[in-house]
Motif scaffolding. Sequence first.
Motif, PDB file in Angstrom:
ATOM      1  N   GLU A 181       0.740  -1.353   0.138  1.00 32.35           N
ATOM      2  CA  GLU A 181      -0.086   0.044   0.067  1.00 32.35           C
ATOM      3  C   GLU A 181       0.818   1.191   0.202  1.00 32.35           C
ATOM      4  OE1 GLU A 181      -2.750  -0.030   3.208  1.00 32.35           O
ATOM      5  OE2 GLU A 181      -3.102  -2.330   3.207  1.00 32.35           O
ATOM      6  N   ARG A 182       1.867   1.224   0.664  1.00 30.34           N
ATOM      7  CA  ARG A 182       2.820   2.519   0.855  1.00 30.34           C
ATOM      8  C   ARG A 182       3.518   2.603  -0.317  1.00 30.34           C
ATOM      9  NH1 ARG A 182       3.557   0.027   6.367  1.00 30.34           N
ATOM     10  NH2 ARG A 182       5.336  -0.855   5.548  1.00 30.34           N
ATOM     11  N   VAL A 183       3.918   1.668  -1.250  1.00 34.91           N
ATOM     12  CA  VAL A 183       4.491   1.701  -2.318  1.00 34.91           C
ATOM     13  C   VAL A 183       3.644   2.333  -3.320  1.00 34.91           C
ATOM     14  CG1 VAL A 183       5.650   0.526  -4.110  1.00 34.91           C
ATOM     15  CG2 VAL A 183       6.227   0.062  -1.979  1.00 34.91           C
ATOM     16  N   VAL A 184       2.381   1.718  -3.362  1.00 33.23           N
ATOM     17  CA  VAL A 184       1.511   2.218  -4.616  1.00 33.23           C
ATOM     18  C   VAL A 184       1.280   3.743  -4.068  1.00 33.23           C
ATOM     19  CG1 VAL A 184      -0.701   1.959  -5.649  1.00 33.23           C
ATOM     20  CG2 VAL A 184       0.601   0.037  -5.115  1.00 33.23           C
ATOM     21  N   ASP A 185       0.949   4.071  -2.990  1.00 33.08           N
ATOM     22  CA  ASP A 185       0.739   5.506  -2.549  1.00 33.08           C
ATOM     23  C   ASP A 185       1.888   6.283  -3.074  1.00 33.08           C
ATOM     24  OD1 ASP A 185      -1.655   4.898  -1.404  1.00 33.08           O
ATOM     25  OD2 ASP A 185      -0.741   4.608   0.865  1.00 33.08           O
ATOM     26  N   ALA A 186       2.934   6.002  -3.034  1.00 34.67           N
ATOM     27  CA  ALA A 186       4.101   6.631  -3.428  1.00 34.67           C
ATOM     28  C   ALA A 186       4.138   6.806  -4.825  1.00 34.67           C
ATOM     29  CB  ALA A 186       5.651   6.166  -2.986  1.00 34.67           C
ATOM     30  N   LEU A 187       3.893   5.855  -5.560  1.00 38.13           N
ATOM     31  CA  LEU A 187       3.717   5.887  -7.071  1.00 38.13           C
ATOM     32  C   LEU A 187       2.609   6.906  -7.421  1.00 38.13           C
ATOM     33  CD1 LEU A 187       4.284   2.114  -7.927  1.00 38.13           C
ATOM     34  CD2 LEU A 187       5.912   3.951  -8.013  1.00 38.13           C
ATOM     35  N   VAL A 188       1.576   6.818  -6.740  1.00 35.78           N
ATOM     36  CA  VAL A 188       0.375   7.798  -7.155  1.00 35.78           C
ATOM     37  C   VAL A 188       0.910   9.168  -7.034  1.00 35.78           C
ATOM     38  CG1 VAL A 188      -1.903   8.651  -6.407  1.00 35.78           C
ATOM     39  CG2 VAL A 188      -1.490   6.173  -6.919  1.00 35.78           C
ATOM     40  N   GLU A 189       1.691   9.413  -5.600  1.00 29.89           N
ATOM     41  CA  GLU A 189       2.018  10.773  -5.423  1.00 29.89           C
ATOM     42  C   GLU A 189       3.176  11.178  -6.364  1.00 29.89           C
ATOM     43  OE1 GLU A 189       3.605  10.629  -1.595  1.00 29.89           O
ATOM     44  OE2 GLU A 189       1.757  10.027  -0.559  1.00 29.89           O
ATOM     45  N   ARG A 190       3.904  10.326  -7.175  1.00 31.38           N
ATOM     46  CA  ARG A 190       4.853  10.904  -8.146  1.00 31.38           C
ATOM     47  C   ARG A 190       4.301  10.932  -9.507  1.00 31.38           C
ATOM     48  NH1 ARG A 190       6.153   9.194  -3.419  1.00 31.38           N
ATOM     49  NH2 ARG A 190       8.139   9.884  -2.505  1.00 31.38           N
ATOM     50  N   GLY A 191       3.127  10.480  -9.856  1.00 34.82           N
ATOM     51  CA  GLY A 191       2.418  10.519 -10.951  1.00 34.82           C
ATOM     52  C   GLY A 191       2.828   9.642 -12.001  1.00 34.82           C
ATOM     53  N   ALA A 192       3.137   8.351 -11.175  1.00 36.09           N
ATOM     54  CA  ALA A 192       3.560   7.181 -12.139  1.00 36.09           C
ATOM     55  C   ALA A 192       2.098   6.349 -12.294  1.00 36.09           C
ATOM     56  CB  ALA A 192       4.364   6.145 -11.364  1.00 36.09           C
TER      57      ALA A 192
END
Length: 802
Positions: A788-799
């Motif tokens: 969950e944390r990884v996908v949250d980070a990817l969303v935040e970075r526009g990936a």
Amino acid sequence: MSNAGFSFASGNLAKLLALPKYLLSLLVSWFVPRDEQRWAFGSGIGVGEGALALARALRAADPEARITWLVADDSEAAIARAEGFEPVLRRGRSGYWATLRAGRIVVTHGLGDANRFGIYGGTVVQLWHGAPLKRLHLDSPVTTAVRGPAPVRALLRRMYLAGSREVDLFVAGSITAAERLRSAFRVDPGKVRVLGDPRDDELAQQARDPEAAARARDRLIEALGDSGASISESEAIVLYAPTWRDGDADPGVPTATEIETIRRTLRETAAHLLIRSHPLGVGAYEALLGDRVHLLGADRVRDITPLLGGVDTVITDYSSLAVDFSLLGRPIVWFAPDLERYTATRGLYEPLSVTSAGRVEHDWGDVSRRLTELHGSVHALRAAQADARALAARFHAHPEGGAAQRVLAEIHRLSLPPSQLVTAGSAFFESFYGRQVSCNPLAIDREIARRFPAVTRYWSITSERQRVPDGAVPLLVGGREWFAARRTARLLVVNDWLHGGVGGRGGFRRGRGQTVLQTWHGTMLKHLALGRPHVGLRTRIAVHRESRRWSLMLSQNPHSTEQFRSSYAFRGEILETGYPRDDRLARAMVGAERNPVVVGTARAALGIDPGSSVLVYAPTWRDGGLTLVDDLDVRALAAELGPEWTIVARGHTRTHAFGSYGGFGALDEAAARVIDASQHPDVNDVILAADLLVTDYSSIMFDASVTHLPTVFFVPDLAAYRDRERGFTFDFEREAPGPLLSRREEVVECARELASHGLDAAWVRDAAPAADAWRRRFNPHDDGRASERVVDALVERGALGE
């Protein structure tokens, strides 16, 4: 049997002598445009094989296509004209020019089926000529044989590899055949597609339609000429088709005594025997001819496959003709008088006893008895038919036929732009160069699929046997769709260096708008990349180039973060989130114990008896090693521990090609208690199933600690590994969360103590403080929510997301 003027050794010598011509032709090809409407076809047997089926299908689908057939002589030219194709002598200027101008080039035996000097820059399709039973190309020392010093042999090998790289599409009839072609030609999996063999299309029709099979019988008898007039409708036709032996004498030529036995058997079984030597050879069977025995050479029938529907029984040794014939579900008699020698020289991809379902005849007396048995016993006949159907199931992924149309469609796909091959804005996943669908990329895939179901997810794989997550699209490494997906994906998630297809790890450049997440595949005990001792300049350049391809790195803990900075000189952002692949392990914990239901599920997935104690042996690989790592000797360990224990061996992905921990023989009781889980798709099953983990320097130690799994370290080479091979990134000997052992007897003692006392075993209690400190240091984020944390980070970075 003679070789009719050809042998691998002579062909390889000619290849070496022609090297200047190859180089000049490569230069010329840069300046000569190709016409996509021009097709050049060729086959080692003339006008036939799958090339003929494909050319006929092309003519029906695209009347505007210009079809040239590269022929060897006037007789082949006449056949090509009769088919409506333009014949051109393959050797000489006209053949060179016809090949050089063709947009598509189709061959069945090798590049020499066309003009081999004119193939550069064309779309080359290698249909091959049957399922590989005997070893091919670079898999067999015979096929690449040439006399001379090592540099000459190395040059020849490079020329073979260069020729393989010129082929854009290899066509296989089954996954098994595809795997063998990939190995023989040393090409990426995506260059070999399981589309069915066009040469079997007509035979597939005969398998469904008795009338088509009857017409094949009529054509077969007609081809025999006057000799065929003696075959009545009620009599059976037996075809003997030995393979070619590169100029060696045919060991199947019968003796005078065997000739009499054969003739008597044919009379008693009301059968006729057709002798079909390999097209590259002729056999010394003159003494056998007459009285129900007929010669059916290549002079009468160039291509026997379309006529197999007229045959009742086939006798052969190692010929792929048997695989074609299996489509009909009729008896095959395997006759291999030189089995031991042939296996030792040319080599087979599997023991002939496996291919033949356990029955191989070694002389004509045995063959005659087998024919009599098949004639007189309904049970024997039905069993033989069942064996043939089983062989067909292994080697024919498309028994319905239609291969020619599928191949044409695939050739068309080769010319499509990347935008038409894949969905833009997708997510691309690769684990261990495509060898597995596993690890951190798999856990992240699941979270993305849950939260962003509309995102197209592509998975890099090396075999059609691999299963990808539901809704994901598998892409074979090195195929055009694979390259297209990497080029257009919005997000790429990998756990090792980016696979580069042919030529190694390079070949990828991150584009604008792309995010490459490097998850890696474990906390490092041993030094990596730039941290390894004696790293050369070439390696340093490669490491820097690779790490520049990554946008983000994923880290399990502060130690990994520090090591990534130094080992890969990575200056980008590192997400220290914990490992997504360990979420399942963390969620399996109830306090400090594993949920017994989850443990039972994992054991069932591995086929382990629920009542058995389980020891997992998971060693890492060794630098420069080309062997399976089994310092513990799992077979001996199983014998010493006794029937209460099951041994699960999990080898590193880099050692999969070097053997298996299984296969010790069903009669060996200890071996029956060894399970090779090296290619099991989820290492978490292995960890959750275990009562005891035995490893050496593998990063599995950091994952297993999430589950509080008792662990011992079998490290008889500790000093050498620490001081000369890799070295450690921290004081392993002082901090290890379990005892360091050097003798198998010590491992057995720990296992027995654990079985008797459980977690109260003395060595487990002694290791408890170190194990607690280990978890605090290396598993601070492994709480079951890393994905969950990884996908949250990817969303935040526009990936991901809008």
